[in-house]
Design a protein around this motif. Structure first.
Motif, PDB file in Angstrom:
ATOM      1  N   SER A   4     -45.202  39.931  17.776  1.00  0.00           N
ATOM      2  CA  SER A   4     -43.875  39.645  18.314  1.00  0.00           C
ATOM      3  C   SER A   4     -42.904  39.166  17.230  1.00  0.00           C
ATOM      4  N   LYS A   5     -43.424  38.892  16.023  1.00  0.00           N
ATOM      5  CA  LYS A   5     -42.572  38.435  14.939  1.00  0.00           C
ATOM      6  C   LYS A   5     -42.530  39.479  13.833  1.00  0.00           C
ATOM      7  N   PRO A   6     -41.405  39.588  13.120  1.00  0.00           N
ATOM      8  CA  PRO A   6     -41.316  40.555  12.021  1.00  0.00           C
ATOM      9  C   PRO A   6     -42.256  40.167  10.889  1.00  0.00           C
ATOM     10  N   ASP A  33     -36.330  44.383  13.078  1.00  0.00           N
ATOM     11  CA  ASP A  33     -36.017  43.972  14.449  1.00  0.00           C
ATOM     12  C   ASP A  33     -35.099  45.013  15.071  1.00  0.00           C
ATOM     13  N   TYR A  61     -33.093  44.381  17.551  1.00  0.00           N
ATOM     14  CA  TYR A  61     -31.851  43.719  17.942  1.00  0.00           C
ATOM     15  C   TYR A  61     -31.553  42.596  16.956  1.00  0.00           C
ATOM     16  N   GLY A  67     -30.517  40.863  13.233  1.00  0.00           N
ATOM     17  CA  GLY A  67     -31.080  41.055  11.909  1.00  0.00           C
ATOM     18  C   GLY A  67     -30.228  42.010  11.094  1.00  0.00           C
ATOM     19  N   GLY A  71     -30.884  45.760  12.651  1.00  0.00           N
ATOM     20  CA  GLY A  71     -30.913  46.009  14.096  1.00  0.00           C
ATOM     21  C   GLY A  71     -29.522  46.032  14.695  1.00  0.00           C
ATOM     22  N   ARG A 100     -33.434  37.312  19.757  1.00  0.00           N
ATOM     23  CA  ARG A 100     -34.802  37.074  19.296  1.00  0.00           C
ATOM     24  C   ARG A 100     -35.819  37.456  20.361  1.00  0.00           C
ATOM     25  N   SER A 149     -35.924  41.297  20.686  1.00  0.00           N
ATOM     26  CA  SER A 149     -36.610  41.881  19.532  1.00  0.00           C
ATOM     27  C   SER A 149     -38.113  41.660  19.622  1.00  0.00           C
ATOM     28  N   ALA A 150     -38.516  40.462  20.031  1.00  0.00           N
ATOM     29  CA  ALA A 150     -39.944  40.156  20.141  1.00  0.00           C
ATOM     30  C   ALA A 150     -40.611  41.043  21.180  1.00  0.00           C
ATOM     31  N   ARG A 160     -40.788  44.663  19.845  1.00  0.00           N
ATOM     32  CA  ARG A 160     -41.791  44.776  18.792  1.00  0.00           C
ATOM     33  C   ARG A 160     -43.206  44.790  19.370  1.00  0.00           C
ATOM     34  N   GLU A 208     -44.460  48.342  17.864  1.00  0.00           N
ATOM     35  CA  GLU A 208     -44.812  48.304  16.443  1.00  0.00           C
ATOM     36  C   GLU A 208     -46.148  48.979  16.156  1.00  0.00           C
TER      37      GLU A 208
END
Length: 203
Positions: A58-60, A72, A74, A76, A79, A91, A94-95, A98, A102
């Motif tokens: 869930s994190k880059p 990301d 959204y 960043g 994004g 955030r 994006s999480a 992802r 991903e």
């Protein structure tokens, strides 16, 4: 390295490569595979379908090059940002995106890089030390993906900006003594390969 792709019948493309060029391309593709990682394989007795739909991170990534390959969705630097959306909402969006995309994206990028390695390994050298790489339409798309990923990775490592790449950009004025020169030359060469490959696929 003046090789460039030319269109072939059936929607494919071909390029002549010498031994040094083949070695460089293969080495870069292998390094890209190592950077992306081997991916998760189902454990013995595990349902492959369940593994396919397993949630991702869930994190880059902390590595800047990986963060460029898997940005990301959204917010960043790479994004989009829907109007009126708060930083916290961005955030969260994006999480969630992802987590569910991903792993599939990593798998596709691995397949693209593997296609480069496999097609290069299948080359038969000609008498003059060069070989002609001939790609099918499907292989062309895999190569395009891998070339783009390689340029993003190298460009991130070199901290390349749009201004650096212009006709009068600093990339073209590096002295031979600059330790970045070999990677810059590879970066520019990959860009030329990518550009001519795109041109062969245009109707």
């Amino acid at each position: 390295m003046a090789g460039h792709f030319e269109a072939t019948p059936g929607g494919g493309a071909a390029v002549a490569l010498d031994d040094v060029e083949i070695s460089i391309l293969r080495s870069l593709a292998v390094q890209l595979l190592e950077l992306i990682g081997p991916g998760d394989t189902p454990a013995e007795g595990e349902d492959p379908l369940a593994a396919l739909f397993a949630e991702g991170p869930s994190k880059p990534p902390s590595d800047p090059a990986l963060a460029r390959l898997f940005p990301d969705a959204y917010g960043g630097p790479y994004g989009s940002a829907p109007e009126g959306t708060s930083e916290e909402e961005l955030r969260e969006l994006s999480a969630e995106f992802r987590r569910f995309t991903e792993m599939d994206l990593r798998s596709r990028k691995r397949e693209d890089a593997l296609a480069v390695v496999r097609t290069l390994d299948a080359l038969s050298p000609a008498g003059d030390g060069a070989a002609v790489l001939t790609l099918t339409a499907l292989e062309c798309r895999a190569w395009l993906g891998a070339l783009n990923d390689l340029r993003l990775t190298i460009g991130t490592r070199l901290e390349v900006s749009d201004e650096d790449e212009g006709e009068n950009g600093s990339l073209y004025r590096l002295p031979d003594s600059d330790p970045r020169k070999p990677m810059v030359m590879a970066y520019l060469w990959l860009g030329a390969l990518q550009e001519t490959l795109v041109e062969t696929l245009m109707p």
